[in-house]
Design a protein around this motif. Structure first.
Motif, short mmCIF file in Angstrom:
data_model
loop_
_atom_site.label_atom_id
_atom_site.label_comp_id
_atom_site.label_asym_id
_atom_site.label_seq_id
_atom_site.Cartn_x
_atom_site.Cartn_y
_atom_site.Cartn_z
N UNK A 223 43.12 46.06 31.03
CA UNK A 223 41.95 45.18 31.01
C UNK A 223 40.65 45.98 30.93
N UNK A 224 40.66 47.17 31.57
CA UNK A 224 39.43 47.96 31.63
C UNK A 224 38.96 48.38 30.24
N UNK A 225 39.88 48.44 29.28
CA UNK A 225 39.50 48.86 27.93
C UNK A 225 39.35 47.69 26.97
N UNK A 226 39.34 46.47 27.48
CA UNK A 226 39.20 45.30 26.61
C UNK A 226 37.84 44.68 26.78
N UNK A 227 37.23 44.32 25.67
CA UNK A 227 35.95 43.61 25.74
C UNK A 227 36.20 42.17 26.19
N UNK A 228 35.15 41.55 26.69
CA UNK A 228 35.30 40.20 27.25
C UNK A 228 35.90 39.24 26.23
N UNK A 229 35.50 39.37 24.96
CA UNK A 229 36.00 38.42 23.97
C UNK A 229 37.45 38.65 23.59
N UNK A 230 38.01 39.83 24.01
CA UNK A 230 39.42 40.10 23.70
C UNK A 230 40.35 39.68 24.84
N UNK A 231 39.77 39.35 25.98
CA UNK A 231 40.60 39.07 27.15
C UNK A 231 41.05 37.61 27.16
N UNK A 232 42.14 37.35 27.85
CA UNK A 232 42.63 35.97 27.99
C UNK A 232 42.37 35.52 29.42
N UNK A 233 41.18 35.07 29.67
CA UNK A 233 40.82 34.65 31.02
C UNK A 233 41.57 33.38 31.40
N UNK A 234 42.01 33.31 32.64
CA UNK A 234 42.64 32.09 33.12
C UNK A 234 41.56 31.16 33.66
N UNK A 235 41.95 29.92 33.92
CA UNK A 235 40.99 28.94 34.44
C UNK A 235 40.51 29.27 35.83
N UNK A 236 41.18 30.26 36.50
CA UNK A 236 40.78 30.65 37.84
C UNK A 236 39.71 31.72 37.84
N UNK A 237 39.43 32.32 36.68
CA UNK A 237 38.46 33.40 36.63
C UNK A 237 37.06 32.80 36.59
N UNK A 238 36.16 33.36 37.38
CA UNK A 238 34.81 32.78 37.43
C UNK A 238 34.07 33.00 36.12
N UNK A 239 34.64 33.83 35.22
CA UNK A 239 34.06 33.97 33.89
C UNK A 239 34.03 32.61 33.18
N UNK A 240 34.99 31.75 33.50
CA UNK A 240 35.05 30.45 32.84
C UNK A 240 34.19 29.41 33.54
N UNK A 241 33.48 29.82 34.60
CA UNK A 241 32.63 28.88 35.32
C UNK A 241 31.17 29.09 34.92
N UNK A 242 30.30 28.26 35.40
CA UNK A 242 28.89 28.41 35.07
C UNK A 242 28.02 28.20 36.30
N UNK A 243 26.91 28.96 36.37
CA UNK A 243 25.92 28.77 37.44
C UNK A 243 24.55 28.48 36.81
N UNK A 244 24.57 27.99 35.57
CA UNK A 244 23.32 27.78 34.84
C UNK A 244 22.40 26.80 35.56
N UNK A 245 22.98 25.90 36.36
CA UNK A 245 22.16 24.89 37.02
C UNK A 245 21.31 25.47 38.14
N UNK A 246 21.55 26.73 38.54
CA UNK A 246 20.76 27.36 39.60
C UNK A 246 19.36 27.69 39.12
N UNK A 247 19.19 27.75 37.81
CA UNK A 247 18.03 28.41 37.24
C UNK A 247 16.88 27.43 37.02
#
Lengths: 317, 156
Positions: free
Chosen positions: B45-69
């Motif tokens: 995983x350390x050598x994969x760019x974000x767009x190459x990874x297969x994130x699961x629904x549990x990864x906070x990468x798939x979440x958003x905090x845009x409403x904080x702003x």
């Protein structure tokens, strides 16, 4: 160990983040800067444990995890114990050839806040250091229990107001001095102990790489300004860290094998402690005439500490 | 400028609802539960760019905090010198850098803390804060001019 290049920021930035966004740390929190930097300075597999604290509650909000590595949380005090247990298990399984990839290097890292390092997890950490496991413990020192509402910890400096050492007409805030955790850890005979700050990213990345490479228990205390409890604007996180290192409130140094002390950063223009204190709301009361003497007292302590560090560096003791 | 095809999930924060994700309640989760960060094998995983990874629904990468702003940083490519100061100090991993180049901001993870604007060394800054609902074109059009250095008077 597959270390990544930290020659300059451009090369460092080609690393792929293993600490994901959308965690719920406050905007401008220095915790995530420090954690990101550790995860980026190596390509090895990491096993991370975290004590209870801001970092733990914010990066593992069910159903989400922000960690792209193995990560475990058990109790407030025992990240050091948990990660050393994992380290022993890894060693044994490697010896018996029971790992999927027997040659893949794995590094063991524990994160703790200052509350869980200086106070609650102190015995566990001390035990793990004494047993001599191969792991790195990183303390994110924001000088109070920020997660539970800013109570005093033994890392809180003299004069700071916290929710359990409130400044007012009869008190100037915390009266006790900060515990010198770096010296205590160096006294365990640990091979690498350091105090680092996120504003000096290169020194910090070098320190992290050195700690991960070194075999044996390593301890790193990092300055992590807390915009909520230190009461400053979130955008000033790096600026406040600059002030803290330049005023020598947080000198940056390392101690190798418990005796060889190296100062890693000498500020060109040393600023006064007063300037550092004026930047934060938690020291506001010290500028009243009746409490001015506290600032002078802290300045004296800081100068004495810096003098001691320089003497130790020279004398190699 | 922000039309970057770098994000693995384009429906952040909604993926679980749409997939009929059955979340266990707090009293149903047993001790020793594991949340996988990735679907399938996570080796290298350390050598994969974000767009190459297969994130699961549990990864906070798939979440958003845009409403904080309430204010957002806007990035001006024309002034940027790719020093990557913003990348190293962004607390929310939301500066998108690829091949030593700063490409833009991940507005799903940015909380609007303004650290990136503070550490930007260019003159004028290549990152500035604008109102959350400000238009991108208008923001770029209203960018300040280069500030001249104040000359020290000869007498001083």
């Amino acid at each position: 160990m597959a270390i990544t290049s930290i020659k300059n920021l451009k090369e460092f930035s080609t690393n792929n983040d293993r600490f994901e966004g959308a965690h719920t740390l406050c905007p401008g929190c220095a915790h995530s800067m420090i954690v990101r930097e550790l995860m980026n300075c190596t390509d090895d597999n990491l096993v991370v444990a975290a004590n209870t604290g801001c970092l733990e509650v914010s990066t593992a909000v069910y159903p989400f995890t922000s960690w792209d590595t193995s990560w475990i949380h058990i109790g407030f005090e025992n990240a050091a114990t948990a990660v050393t247990g994992a380290e022993v298990m890894h060693k044994v399984r490697k010896k018996k050839g029971r790992l999927k990839d027997n040659d893949a290097p794995v590094k063991f890292v524990a994160f703790g806040g200052d509350g869980s390092t200086f106070d609650i997890g102190f015995q566990w950490l001390s035990g793990a250091m004494e047993r001599g496991h191969d792991f790195t413990y990183i303390c994110l020192d924001n000088e109070n229990y920020a997660n539970t509402g800013g109570q005093r910890s033994s890392a809180t400096p003299v004069g700071a107001t916290t929710s359990t050492s409130v400044a007012g007409t009869h008190s100037y805030g915390k009266k006790e001095k900060k515990k010198d955790i770096v010296s205590i850890m160096a006294a365990h005979g640990a091979p690498y102990v350091a105090q680092l700050a996120p504003n000096k990213w290169k020194i910090m990345a070098k320190g992290f790489q050195k700690a991960l490479e070194t075999e044996g228990p390593c301890f790193i205390n990092t300055v992590s300004p807390c915009c909520t409890e230190w009461k400053f604007d979130p955008k000033d996180t790096i600026g406040i860290t600059d002030l803290s290192t330049d005023s020598l409130m947080f000198p940056i140094y390392e101690i190798i094998d418990g005796h060889e002390l190296n100062i890693l950063y000498r500020p060109k223009n040393v600023i006064s402690v007063e300037e550092y204190m004026a930047s934060q709301g938690r020291y506001k009361h010290l500028f009243k005439p009746q409490y001015r003497h506290i600032i002078e007292q802290v300045q004296k302590d800081v100068d004495a500490k810096w003098d001691l560090l320089q003497r130790r560096e020279e004398a190699r003791i | 400028m922000q039309d970057l095809k770098l994000l693995a999930n384009d429906n952040r924060g909604r993926s679980q609802l749409e997939a009929g994700f059955d979340l266990l309640g707090w009293d149903e989760v047993t001790q020793g539960s594991v949340l996988p960060s990735f679907d399938g094998d996570a080796t290298g995983i350390a050598n994969m760019k974000a767009e190459e990874r297969t994130y699961s629904g549990y990864n906070s990468y798939t979440a958003t905090v845009a409403s904080w702003r309430v204010i957002k940083p806007v990035f001006n490519r024309d002034i940027c010198i790719d020093c990557q100061n913003c990348w190293v100090w962004c607390p929310d991993s939301s500066i998108l850098s690829r091949d030593k180049q700063m490409l833009g901001i991940d507005y799903d993870h940015c909380k609007g803390c303004e650290v990136c604007v503070e550490v930007c060394p260019t003159n004028p800054k290549s990152l500035l804060m604008f109102n959350e609902h400000a238009d991108l074109e208008e923001s770029l059009a209203s960018w300040p001019e280069k500030k001249k250095k104040e000359k020290k008077s000869e007498e001083a």
